[in-house]
Motif scaffolding. Structure first.
Motif, short mmCIF file in Angstrom:
data_model
loop_
_atom_site.label_atom_id
_atom_site.label_comp_id
_atom_site.label_asym_id
_atom_site.label_seq_id
_atom_site.Cartn_x
_atom_site.Cartn_y
_atom_site.Cartn_z
N LEU A 47 10.13 13.86 35.19
CA LEU A 47 11.13 14.49 36.04
C LEU A 47 12.34 14.93 35.22
O LEU A 47 12.87 16.03 35.41
CB LEU A 47 11.55 13.53 37.15
N GLN A 49 11.41 18.03 33.32
CA GLN A 49 11.32 19.18 34.20
C GLN A 49 12.70 19.67 34.61
O GLN A 49 12.93 20.88 34.71
CB GLN A 49 10.47 18.86 35.43
N LYS A 50 13.63 18.77 34.84
CA LYS A 50 15.00 19.17 35.17
C LYS A 50 15.63 19.93 34.01
O LYS A 50 16.32 20.93 34.21
CB LYS A 50 15.85 17.95 35.53
N LYS A 51 15.41 19.46 32.78
CA LYS A 51 15.94 20.17 31.61
C LYS A 51 15.32 21.56 31.50
O LYS A 51 16.00 22.54 31.20
CB LYS A 51 15.66 19.38 30.33
N ILE A 84 14.07 23.39 33.95
CA ILE A 84 14.61 24.22 35.03
C ILE A 84 15.99 24.74 34.65
O ILE A 84 16.30 25.92 34.85
CB ILE A 84 14.64 23.44 36.35
#
Length: 127
Positions: A69, A72-74, A76
């Motif tokens: 997660l 994935q945040k990085k 995005i």
């Protein structure tokens, strides 16, 4: 968070009622050990042991999911920055578009092929 606290209090009350109703002594044999205790204590201990095993088994999956997660945040955030930069670049190109049209028309005229010359009777194939 308040819901979790409320559920924990309800579970503690239920466990207390269970312990008061099931206080008969039992003998537990595990391999070469023998343990004599109340039924409630034995059942609550096995419940705690099961919860501990569940926590140990599920911890790697939880850590892996959190790590993924975070990645994935990085990603995005990186893609959002790229999209913003491209939007700014497109706006700059759109602003330059009116001044580029005359140059574009000139290039088209230069690149346009010459129309073929009409065929003369001399160059026509003879039977």
């Amino acid at each position: 968070m308040q819901l979790a606290t409320l559920l924990a209090i309800c579970f503690a009350i239920a466990a207390g009622a269970f312990a008061l109703q099931n206080n008969s002594p039992v003998v537990v044999h595990v391999f070469f050990w023998t343990l004599e205790s109340s039924l409630a204590l034995v059942l609550l201990a096995t419940l705690a042991l099961g919860a501990l095993i569940l926590a140990l088994v599920s911890t790697p999956a939880v850590l892996r999911d959190r790590w993924q997660l975070g990645r994935q945040k990085k990603r995005i955030a990186e893609l959002e920055r790229l999209c913003e930069r491209q939007g700014v670049e497109m706006a700059g190109l759109a602003a330059r578009l009116p001044e580029a049209r005359p140059v574009q028309d000139e290039l088209r005229e230069e690149a346009a092929p010459e129309p073929p010359a009409p065929a003369s009777e001399d160059s026509a194939p003879r039977p």
